[in-house]
Motif scaffolding. Sequence first.
Motif, PDB file in Angstrom:
ATOM      1  N   LYS A 167       0.830  -1.206   0.000  1.00 53.51           N
ATOM      2  CA  LYS A 167       0.000   0.000   0.000  1.00 53.51           C
ATOM      3  C   LYS A 167       0.868   1.261   0.000  1.00 53.51           C
ATOM      4  CE  LYS A 167      -4.109  -1.989   2.221  1.00 53.51           C
ATOM      5  NZ  LYS A 167      -5.037  -1.670   1.123  1.00 53.51           N
ATOM      6  N   GLU A 189       2.193   1.825  -3.446  1.00 50.86           N
ATOM      7  CA  GLU A 189       1.193   2.391  -4.345  1.00 50.86           C
ATOM      8  C   GLU A 189       1.048   3.900  -4.136  1.00 50.86           C
ATOM      9  OE1 GLU A 189      -2.285   0.089  -3.550  1.00 50.86           O
ATOM     10  OE2 GLU A 189      -1.775  -1.467  -5.019  1.00 50.86           O
ATOM     11  N   LYS A 196       3.386   5.565  -6.069  1.00 52.70           N
ATOM     12  CA  LYS A 196       3.195   5.254  -7.489  1.00 52.70           C
ATOM     13  C   LYS A 196       4.311   4.365  -8.053  1.00 52.70           C
ATOM     14  CE  LYS A 196       0.621   9.525  -8.386  1.00 52.70           C
ATOM     15  NZ  LYS A 196      -0.686   8.852  -8.232  1.00 52.70           N
ATOM     16  N   ASP A 240       4.013   1.330  -8.546  1.00 53.91           N
ATOM     17  CA  ASP A 240       3.414   0.363  -9.446  1.00 53.91           C
ATOM     18  C   ASP A 240       3.375   0.864 -10.887  1.00 53.91           C
ATOM     19  OD1 ASP A 240       1.635   2.296  -8.432  1.00 53.91           O
ATOM     20  OD2 ASP A 240      -0.106   1.114  -9.029  1.00 53.91           O
TER      21      ASP A 240
END
Length: 269
Positions: free
Chosen positions: A70, A73, A76, A78
């Motif tokens: 988390k 993510e 960013k 990912d």
Amino acid sequence: MKKISLVLAGLLCGVSLNAAVVATFKGGEVTTEELAPYLAQFQISDVNALPKEAKEGLIKDVVTKKLFAKEAEKLKLDKDDAFKSALNSAKEVLLAQQYLLKKFNDIKVSDAEITDYYNKHLNDFKVPEAVKTKHILVKTEAEARDIIKQLKGLKDDALVNKFSELAKTKSNDKGSGAMGGDLPYMSVNELVPEYFNAAKKLKKGEISEPVKSQFGFHVILGEDYKASRQGSLQEAKPFIENGLKNEKHKALVKQEADKLINGAGLQVK
């Protein structure tokens, strides 16, 4: 007969139509299905078979990874090219594993094959003699005799309760001590000879004399004894079936890999 690889075992354990929630946290949960690949490494399928501390530690590790994901993510990560490349590689690995799993599940083993293997490997399915005991481990014979003195004259529940109390406070075997000295059924191959030879002579509810081993002195409470026996075909069947499927699967994987490589026009530069 060889065991199924941990990767395949993880896949087999991981497929569940009735995944149960074992923990929750803000923004998510942990299910039995998610824990299956980790449990496969210990060759178990039920997380509750783990000691409490190990179960909690495993769940914390899984939740930590979820929380790290988390956080990634939020940054960013990912969207990063390196992550996308790694994700594609992981996808290929998972697809290949699912393909191999499907091939494994499609393999059939007949009852005749299982019976034939059993009859040719009877010695592999002999169940050795085993004892069920409680014990208290101490450093000296004097300590052992003092414990025996405190147990003298007690019977049935009074004996078990007092033995458990002493095991929790006196035993140097902290693992069994925490459970009142309780040990599962253990075979002659799993215990030091001095312990097993003394334990097998005890009747239910009988206390041993101090038993010296490399670990110290044991006070043993006899609970049960099982003589060695031949394991039945019914008991052996799931193990034989799984082993034979694994052997067939290995041969099939090699055959298919050779066929696909030969048809792929592979050129190593």
